[in-house]
Design an enzyme around this catalytic site. Structure first.
Site, PDB file in Angstrom:
ATOM      1  N   CYS A 115       0.910  -1.189  -0.088  1.00 24.48           N
ATOM      2  CA  CYS A 115      -0.028   0.004   0.009  1.00 24.48           C
ATOM      3  C   CYS A 115       1.119   1.276  -0.021  1.00 24.48           C
ATOM      4  CB  CYS A 115      -1.116   0.014   1.102  1.00 24.48           C
ATOM      5  SG  CYS A 115      -0.020   0.229   2.707  1.00 24.48           S
ATOM      6  N   ARG A 120       4.313  -4.231   3.249  1.00 29.35           N
ATOM      7  CA  ARG A 120       3.508  -4.773   4.026  1.00 29.35           C
ATOM      8  C   ARG A 120       3.299  -6.319   3.991  1.00 29.35           C
ATOM      9  NH1 ARG A 120      -0.346  -0.839   5.854  1.00 29.35           N
ATOM     10  NH2 ARG A 120      -0.565  -2.140   7.666  1.00 29.35           N
ATOM     11  N   ASP A 123       4.809 -12.445   5.970  1.00 29.14           N
ATOM     12  CA  ASP A 123       5.645 -13.635   6.272  1.00 29.14           C
ATOM     13  C   ASP A 123       5.758 -14.226   7.612  1.00 29.14           C
ATOM     14  OD1 ASP A 123       6.992 -11.062   6.410  1.00 29.14           O
ATOM     15  OD2 ASP A 123       8.715 -12.006   6.976  1.00 29.14           O
ATOM     16  N   ILE A 326       9.119   2.301  11.501  1.00 34.69           N
ATOM     17  CA  ILE A 326       8.223   0.992  11.522  1.00 34.69           C
ATOM     18  C   ILE A 326       7.794   0.822  10.017  1.00 34.69           C
ATOM     19  CG2 ILE A 326       5.938   0.027  11.912  1.00 34.69           C
ATOM     20  CD1 ILE A 326       7.587   0.777  14.360  1.00 34.69           C
ATOM     21  N   ARG A 396     -12.029   5.543   5.770  1.00 30.77           N
ATOM     22  CA  ARG A 396     -11.855   4.100   6.425  1.00 30.77           C
ATOM     23  C   ARG A 396     -11.695   4.146   7.639  1.00 30.77           C
ATOM     24  NH1 ARG A 396      -7.193   1.314   3.260  1.00 30.77           N
ATOM     25  NH2 ARG A 396      -7.577  -0.028   5.140  1.00 30.77           N
TER      26      ARG A 396
HETATM   27  C1  EPZ Z   1      -1.100  -2.671  12.451  1.00 26.79           C
HETATM   28  O1  EPZ Z   1      -0.850  -2.889  10.980  1.00 26.79           O
HETATM   29  C2  EPZ Z   1      -2.113  -1.284  12.163  1.00 26.79           C
HETATM   30  N1  EPZ Z   1      -3.519  -2.006  11.548  1.00 26.79           N
HETATM   31  C3  EPZ Z   1      -1.428  -0.005  11.487  1.00 26.79           C
HETATM   32  O2  EPZ Z   1      -2.694   0.805  11.453  1.00 26.79           O
HETATM   33  C4  EPZ Z   1      -0.319   0.068  12.251  1.00 26.79           C
HETATM   34  O3  EPZ Z   1       0.165   1.365  11.409  1.00 26.79           O
HETATM   35  C5  EPZ Z   1       0.559  -1.017  12.496  1.00 26.79           C
HETATM   36  O4  EPZ Z   1      -0.119  -2.085  13.029  1.00 26.79           O
HETATM   37  C6  EPZ Z   1       1.718  -0.485  13.066  1.00 26.79           C
HETATM   38  O5  EPZ Z   1       1.354   0.265  14.329  1.00 26.79           O
HETATM   39  C7  EPZ Z   1      -4.419  -2.619  12.267  1.00 26.79           C
HETATM   40  O6  EPZ Z   1      -4.182  -3.152  13.362  1.00 26.79           O
HETATM   41  C8  EPZ Z   1      -5.567  -3.069  11.421  1.00 26.79           C
HETATM   42  P1  EPZ Z   1       2.540  -4.651  11.508  1.00 26.79           P
HETATM   43  P2  EPZ Z   1      -0.091  -4.334  10.569  1.00 26.79           P
HETATM   44  O7  EPZ Z   1       2.346  -6.181  11.309  1.00 26.79           O
HETATM   45  O8  EPZ Z   1      -0.583  -5.215  11.921  1.00 26.79           O
HETATM   46  C9  EPZ Z   1       6.329  -5.424   9.081  1.00 26.79           C
HETATM   47  C10 EPZ Z   1      -3.849   2.369  10.284  1.00 26.79           C
HETATM   48  O9  EPZ Z   1      -3.760   3.498  10.111  1.00 26.79           O
HETATM   49  N2  EPZ Z   1       6.110  -6.854   9.064  1.00 26.79           N
HETATM   50  O10 EPZ Z   1       2.549  -4.153  13.070  1.00 26.79           O
HETATM   51  O11 EPZ Z   1      -0.087  -4.543   9.184  1.00 26.79           O
HETATM   52  C11 EPZ Z   1       5.365  -4.436   8.255  1.00 26.79           C
HETATM   53  O12 EPZ Z   1       5.518  -4.561   7.006  1.00 26.79           O
HETATM   54  C12 EPZ Z   1      -3.142   1.077   9.955  1.00 26.79           C
HETATM   55  O13 EPZ Z   1      -4.967   2.017  11.105  1.00 26.79           O
HETATM   56  C13 EPZ Z   1       6.734  -7.922   8.319  1.00 26.79           C
HETATM   57  O14 EPZ Z   1       7.756  -7.457   7.694  1.00 26.79           O
HETATM   58  O15 EPZ Z   1       1.379  -3.830  10.956  1.00 26.79           O
HETATM   59  C14 EPZ Z   1       5.894  -3.454   9.087  1.00 26.79           C
HETATM   60  O16 EPZ Z   1       6.984  -2.653   8.411  1.00 26.79           O
HETATM   61  C15 EPZ Z   1      -1.880   1.546   9.131  1.00 26.79           C
HETATM   62  N3  EPZ Z   1       6.291  -9.245   8.367  1.00 26.79           N
HETATM   63  C16 EPZ Z   1       6.145  -3.812  10.603  1.00 26.79           C
HETATM   64  O17 EPZ Z   1       6.502  -5.207  10.267  1.00 26.79           O
HETATM   65  C17 EPZ Z   1       4.855  -9.338   8.755  1.00 26.79           C
HETATM   66  O18 EPZ Z   1       4.500 -10.675   8.601  1.00 26.79           O
HETATM   67  C18 EPZ Z   1       4.847  -3.535  11.323  1.00 26.79           C
HETATM   68  O19 EPZ Z   1       3.789  -4.176  10.676  1.00 26.79           O
HETATM   69  C19 EPZ Z   1       4.146  -8.520   9.471  1.00 26.79           C
HETATM   70  C20 EPZ Z   1       4.639  -7.394   9.513  1.00 26.79           C
END
Ligand code: EPZ
Length: 417
Positions: A115, A120, A123, A326, A396
């Site tokens: 996105c 995102r 894994d 992040i 959203r």
């Molecule tokens: C949650 O997303 C929130 N969404 C996001 O809010 C928020 O920005 C994010 O957590 C961080 O706090 C919901 O709760 C629905 P992560 P999430 O897995 O779970 C990497 C909003 O504005 N990663 O904590 O998808 C990832 O790319 C949204 O409401 C991997 O590499 O975030 C990121 O760099 C935007 N592999 C970091 O970890 C994975 O399998 C944190 O991602 C999972 C994540």
């Protein structure tokens, strides 16, 4: 689109709604039982409708009652595929993966895809589910997963993942034996989900800490649960008030969930008073002061507040170095703020904001949910009209934002694109 006439001081009281990011996993948890789950304080935002539509594809029935409750029941699983057209609209759809595997032993979920803010990947979700006995293949852009009954395991997440922690907590509730999840996300939304799961009869301990332990049970029952307040919605109004306020009371929020943000807003000169269930923000006597910031997993400064805080730093005296730790691409809003007159220089994952610079209203385009909030906040203090385009991003996650801002004295109108 939304049109803001800047320069109007904000004052009064704004009421914060339920947390989108707590309600989404709570809705997915309804898949774990054939009995009804009744959620209160669920916000009326587009992501919630998207999740309910997705659950309907799995056989869910639902209704909203007069008291604002949302009841969902998946009496029997009538489907296990989360299609691309839904998942691409909302990455949080990945939250159905763990519950579907736990309840139905299979799931086919489109890969979310990237996105505006980053690639995102999921894994870490998939690696952990494999450790619990899930057979998972990636084919044609879909995750195809199947399992007998999942088996408890000792799993360490390589990195902090909010929905990864939530997915595995839900999958473990119905697994055989004990699961230990290590290096878990500690967000309040994770704690809130554990409260719901326990109300459903799950045995979950440690949510909110690095290690969560779950003793699998054979079945879960229905429950009623009030979703926590949305700390990012609250934070957005707190920053708006610090920037454009006289004095604003942000009501029905949880100050304990906002520690890092309140500290930074206080450091920049605003007067913050935390009350039970509310925060009062008073504009500082003098100018706002620049302060450095690095986003971090909870209890650190939330990445979902970085864009809004950047808008505020354009009006602060000095230079603010904002580090986005992040997501790899979460400065899209900076170019739009520059078009309004901000002085922001980006080097890698650091944005340096030099202020104060007067902002002039302009046509700007939202790129993602929180960037759109940042542009609305900036419009409040820009001279002349700001028109924010592509506000489907905003809808959203923010309920009736123009109404709530008008209630504080802002001149904000929604217009047809
Ligand atoms: C949650 O997303 C929130 N969404 C996001 O809010 C928020 O920005 C994010 O957590 C961080 O706090 C919901 O709760 C629905 P992560 P999430 O897995 O779970 C990497 C909003 O504005 N990663 O904590 O998808 C990832 O790319 C949204 O409401 C991997 O590499 O975030 C990121 O760099 C935007 N592999 C970091 O970890 C994975 O399998 C944190 O991602 C999972 C994540």
């Amino acid at each position: 689109m939304i049109r803001i006439e800047g320069g109007r001081p904000l004052s009064g009281r704004v009421v914060i709604g339920g947390s989108k990011n707590a309600a989404l996993p709570a809705l997915a948890a309804a898949l774990l039982t054939d009995e009804p789950i009744r959620l209160k304080n669920v916000p009326a935002v587009v992501d919630i409708s998207t999740m309910v539509n997705l659950l309907e594809r799995f056989g869910a029935s639902w209704n909203r009652d007069q008291a604002g409750g949302l009841t969902v029941q998946v009496g029997r699983i009538a489907g296990t595929e989360a299609p691309y057209d839904l998942v691409r609209r909302m990455r949080a759809s990945v939250l159905v993966l763990g519950p579907l595997l736990a309840r139905a032993g299979r799931a086919r979920v489109s890969l979310p895809g990237g996105c505006a803010i980053g690639e995102r990947p999921i894994d870490m979700h998939l690696g952990a589910l494999r450790k619990m006995g899930g057979t998972i293949a990636i084919e044609h852009g879909y995750v195809s997963a199947s399992c007998g009954r999942l088996t408890g395991a000792d799993i360490t997440f390589p990195g902090k993942t909010v929905t990864g922690t939530e997915n595995l907590m839900m999958a473990s509730c119905l697994a055989r034996g004990r699961t230990v999840l290590r290096n878990c996300a500690r967000e309040p939304e994770v704690v809130d989900l554990a409260e719901l799961l326990r109300a459903m009869g799950a045995r979950v301990e440690g949510a909110g800490k690095d290690v969560i332990e779950i003793e699998g049970v054979d079945r879960l029952h229905g429950a009623e649960h009030r979703v926590i307040a949305d700390r990012i919605e609250a934070g957005t109004y707190i920053v708006a008030a610090a920037l454009a306020g006289e004095e604003v009371t942000v009501d029905c929020c949880e100050p304990a969930h906002l520690g890092a943000l309140l500290e930074k807003v206080g450091e920049s000169g605003s007067e913050i008073t935390a009350l039970p269930g509310a925060v009062v923000v008073r504009r500082p006597g003098g100018r706002l002061r620049s302060c450095d910031l690095a986003t971090a997993p909870h209890p650190g400064f939330p990445t979902d507040m970085q864009a809004q805080f950047m808008a505020m730093m354009t009006q602060a005296e000095g230079r603010a170095a904002i580090v986005e730790s992040i997501f790899e691409h979460r400065f899209m809003h900076a170019q739009e703020l520059r078009r309004m007159g901000a002085d922001i220089r980006i080097e890698g994952n650091t944005a340096r904001v030099f202020g104060p610079t007067p902002l002039s209203g302009a046509d700007v385009t939202a790129s993602d949910l929180r960037a759109s909030a940042c542009l609305v906040v900036a419009g409040l203090v820009a001279s002349g009209p700001t028109v924010v385009h592509r506000i489907y991003h905003l809808d959203r996650g923010y309920e009736r934002i123009e109404e709530k801002l008008r209630g504080l004295g802002a001149a904000v109108e929604r217009e047809k694109e």
